[in-house]
Design an enzyme around this catalytic site. Structure first.
Site, PDB file in Angstrom:
ATOM      1  N   ASP A  59       0.920  -1.213   0.100  1.00  0.00           N
ATOM      2  CA  ASP A  59       0.159   0.050  -0.017  1.00  0.00           C
ATOM      3  C   ASP A  59       0.783   1.296  -0.089  1.00  0.00           C
ATOM      4  O   ASP A  59       2.178   1.010   0.366  1.00  0.00           O
ATOM      5  CB  ASP A  59      -1.008  -0.019   1.171  1.00  0.00           C
ATOM      6  CG  ASP A  59      -2.274   1.009   1.101  1.00  0.00           C
ATOM      7  OD1 ASP A  59      -2.093   1.730  -0.098  1.00  0.00           O
ATOM      8  OD2 ASP A  59      -3.260   0.845   1.553  1.00  0.00           O
TER       9      ASP A  59
HETATM   10  C1  BGC Z   1      -4.820   3.540  -0.214  1.00  0.00           C
HETATM   11  C2  BGC Z   1      -4.820   2.393  -1.227  1.00  0.00           C
HETATM   12  C3  BGC Z   1      -4.657   2.950  -2.461  1.00  0.00           C
HETATM   13  C4  BGC Z   1      -3.505   3.858  -2.603  1.00  0.00           C
HETATM   14  C5  BGC Z   1      -2.865   4.526  -3.792  1.00  0.00           C
HETATM   15  C6  BGC Z   1      -3.521   4.184  -0.293  1.00  0.00           C
HETATM   16  O1  BGC Z   1      -3.640   5.133   0.581  1.00  0.00           O
HETATM   17  O2  BGC Z   1      -4.723   2.555   1.096  1.00  0.00           O
HETATM   18  O3  BGC Z   1      -6.036   1.620  -1.171  1.00  0.00           O
HETATM   19  O4  BGC Z   1      -4.947   2.101  -3.610  1.00  0.00           O
HETATM   20  O5  BGC Z   1      -3.446   4.827  -1.507  1.00  0.00           O
HETATM   21  O6  BGC Z   1      -3.948   5.689  -3.841  1.00  0.00           O
END
Ligand code: BGC
Length: 753
Positions: free
Chosen positions: A265
């Site tokens: 993530d």
């Molecule tokens: C989120 C993810 C997301 C990523 C990219 C993170 O803060 O938890 O689900 O895909 O950001 O935007």
């Protein structure tokens, strides 16, 4: 441009004339076996090139190997539509004019359809949009289990039951990937709250992990064949999930045989050695909290960049680690960005809008109806619509899943189309501007005057349609914060009570990705519940209210009467939610982030396997509205089931068939649910568990036969002693019903080994 020239190189390599001068390298031969291509490419890479594959080169891309014509990977959120273009090296939107998309309903709406065919349509359409937008990895679907209604991200997931979530994730993933776009299943694993999401250590039994929190991920990987998976921010066994040896090495790769890419993530990596050794392939978003903050450090200082290269050079971590990562990444590239056979995709087509509408139609849940619904257009002269969600663009906000739709239809616009100038609208309450991680206070005087105006108008209306619920502001249905209260926000409970007092002809239509308290439940004649429905959401809502669409959604999560009726909150002990802080206050949740990381927080899932309806059933604490509940404008009668045998042997199965008749006046869809109960077991088990379901369309006055096959696997629990799934001999029951509490027939059978 970069990408075009790579394709040009590839094509040149495949042109017969060019071949004569230069043999086509094996890794470029798309008809050669995938693993041979991977090995061929790998042996041509320098150490630096391998390491460069393992981390971001921009906010949403990773590098390829330009020297060899291996293209980069382009990623995008996910999971409800393809997110607007983000600048290469900042979190600002790029301001493109050709990146508007179809906003599909939130995944929690998909879960409420209980329809795998609809999930396949969803995957196909969003996959085509991702492909058209030249994305190689779509960051979704999310299959984390709904543990508490306070979780700000439940709307991005598929409810409280692992079987339901898994059954819907599989067709979504398969269809996305037919476009040569990888699904990235997230967030693996145990990411069940946003509070302290970057640091919280989840304490959960092995059995609950296996029975509740992992099965949807397993199905997504093993049956869906997902090409990538995103590690979660939180920790398990004290180790961050993005480089967690148990989750990634032992379970994901060891047991499930995952051959795809593990992606962090954004900002989920914390340690080079762990990242090297524990199954991570690609590091994204380090030094950010995923959305807002930033540091001056560049991509070379990522854990899997220069620090990793140095450790490899010094022999501090084995070379094998980078070879394994490069293999996984090359495999992903060959499946996606370097797959010349993939289709072109399409954007905002009629079919995509029809898909978004169909998902919305099928997802709206009729919780209660004394007969007032549907509202016949000729029956009313003056229809008052009250509520901020009648006009709010609910595709905005919520965090990384926010969308830039090309078109949207609000509920108010759609209702006006049907009921014309009989509609009067007033807002009723205000909720301030959407601010990331902050709430704008609305002055009490403003709230009073909005309420008074609504109540005055309600007195003179024939019927009131209330359209409220949560929204995507911070502390509502929004990433990185949890809700602060189980009640509806913005004084809506008081407003609804005041409206009912002056006009009992009121239909409540709440939009929310979560359960909420309904203190007014007995005083209102009808309640509809919808999730965020995207571009066509207003039309679905208006069509259900007016009866053009017969509702067929079923709750993918229980709605408890009060928060303390929910398993995670039953003890009232903060240990069980949101956890307790045990040490030094860490400055940040995620390196460089503004989010409160807490002081080494730990949360204990004391309810164990009894999540959602498993808790309500077993503890005899009835939910206000049960898992699987959802009414229709017609009636379904369940006939007597027939079974192939009253006995199942080891490795065998039982076939069960049940006639379902639409005994009402209009056509409709019903979700027939099958739950299994183990009469007696050496370990505690939930009263019953969902094992099968079928959504069927039945014309008024007609019947269909619904067939199920119950297998030995449906009888098993996870045994912590043998670390395996086992079924014990004895009597089992198959409960067939229209919800988890509306059981129409029970069939008993014996299981003998
Ligand atoms: C989120 C993810 C997301 C990523 C990219 C993170 O803060 O938890 O689900 O895909 O950001 O935007």
């Amino acid at each position: 441009m970069k990408r075009l020239s790579m394709y040009a190189l590839l094509l040149l390599a495949l042109v017969p004339g060019a071949r004569a001068q230069q043999a086509v390298p094996l890794y470029m031969q798309t008809d050669a076996p995938l693993e041979e291509r991977v090995e061929d490419a790998l042996k041509r890479l320098s150490l630096e090139e391998k390491v460069a594959l393992c981390h971001a080169q921009s906010k949403f891309t990773t590098a390829g190997v330009a020297r060899l014509g291996i293209p980069e990977l382009m990623m995008s959120d996910g999971p409800h539509g393809v997110r607007a273009e983000i600048e290469w090296n900042s979190w600002n939107y790029a301001g493109w004019t050709n990146d508007s998309i179809t906003a599909f309903p939130a995944l929690t709406a998909l879960a409420a359809t209980w329809n795998p065919d609809t999930a396949a349509r969803y995957g196909r359409a969003i996959g085509e949009e991702a492909r058209y937008r030249e994305k190689d990895v779509l960051l979704g679907p999310g299959v984390n289990i709904y543990r508490t209604p306070l979780n700000g991200r439940n709307f991005e997931y598929m409810g409280e039951d692992p079987y339901l979530a898994g059954e819907l994730a599989v067709p979504y993933i398969r269809e996305v990937q037919k476009n040569g776009v990888a699904a990235c299943v997230k967030h693996f694993a145990l990411n069940n709250q946003e509070k302290w999401r970057g640091t919280v250590d989840v304490v959960v039994s092995e059995r609950a992990l296996r029975e509740i929190y992992l099965p949807a991920f397993r199905k997504a990987v093993v049956e869906g064949g997902a090409w990538s998976i995103m590690g979660a921010y939180n920790r398990y066994l004290g180790q961050h999930c993005c480089h967690n040896s148990v989750l990634l090495n032992d379970i994901l790769r060891g047991e499930w045989g995952f051959d795809g890419c593990v992606i962090t993530d954004w900002g989920g990596a914390h340690d080079t050695r762990e990242a090297a050794l524990n199954g991570l392939d690609i590091e994204m978003g380090t030094y950010t909290n995923g959305l807002t903050s930033e540091s001056a450090l560049g991509y070379d200082s990522y854990y899997l960049a220069t620090p990793y290269l140095e450790m490899l050079r010094k022999g501090e971590v084995p070379m094998q680690t980078v070879d394994d990562k490069a293999r996984n990444i090359l495999r992903l590239i060959f499946r996606t960005s370097m797959n010349p056979a993939r289709p072109w995709g399409s954007l905002c087509t009629e079919e995509h809008y029809a898909t978004a509408k169909a998902i919305g139609d099928e997802s709206i849940v009729l919780l209660k109806n004394n007969g007032i619904l549907p509202l016949q257009p000729d029956k009313y002269k003056r229809i008052l619509v009250v509520g901020d969600n009648a006009t709010r663009r609910l595709t905005d906000g919520g965090g990384s899943s926010e969308l830039k739709p090309k078109d949207t239809v609000s509920p108010l616009q759609a209702l006006e189309k049907i009921y014309g100038d009989k509609i009067i609208y007033t807002r009723g309450y205000a909720c301030g501007r959407p601010l990331y991680e902050r709430v704008e206070e609305v002055p009490a005087a403003t709230m009073d005057s909005l309420r008074n105006e609504a109540v005055a108008l309600a007195r003179t209306a024939d019927v009131v349609i209330y359209i409220g619920g949560l929204n995507k502001n911070a502390y509502q249905d929004c990433e990185s914060t949890d809700r602060k209260s189980y009640n509806l926000p913005f004084g809506q409970d008081e407003l609804i009570e005041a409206l009912v007092q002056v006009n009992p002809n009121i239909v409540i239509m709440n939009i929310s990705g979560n359960a909420y308290a309904m203190p007014w439940v007995d005083r209102v004649p009808a309640i509809l519940h919808a999730s965020y429905l995207g571009s066509m959401g207003g039309l679905s809502i208006a069509d259900v209210i007016s009866g053009r669409v017969n509702p067929s959604g079923k709750l993918p999560y229980s709605i408890p009467v009060r928060l303390s009726d929910c398993a995670a909150h039953a003890s009232g002990d903060p240990k069980n939610y949101p956890g307790i802080e045990r040490g030094e206050k860490s400055e940040t949740a995620i390196p460089g982030s503004l989010v409160d990381g807490g002081a080494d927080p730990q949360v204990t899932y004391a309810e164990d396997i009894l999540v959602g309806y498993r808790w309500h059933d077993t503890k005899k604490i009835p939910a206000l509205f049960s898992f699987g509940h959802g009414l229709s404008y017609t009636e379904f009668e369940y006939g007597t089931p027939t079974v192939s045998s009253a006995r199942m042997n080891a490795g065998g199965d039982i076939h069960l068939s049940i006639p379902v008749t639409n005994s009402g006046k209009c056509d409709g869809m019903e979700v027939v649910q099958l739950y299994i109960q183990d009469d007696k077991c050496s370990v505690p088990r939930p009263v019953k568990e969902l094992k099968h379901f079928r959504k069927v369309f039945v014309k008024a006055g007609e019947s269909v036969n619904v067939e199920f096959t119950i297998t030995e696997d449906d009888l098993k629990f996870y045994d912590e002693t043998s670390h395996d799934w086992i079924a014990e001999e004895g009597t089992f029951k198959a409960h067939i019903g229209s919800s988890s509490t509306d059981i129409r027939h029970t069939v008993r059978f014996k299981y003998l080994k």
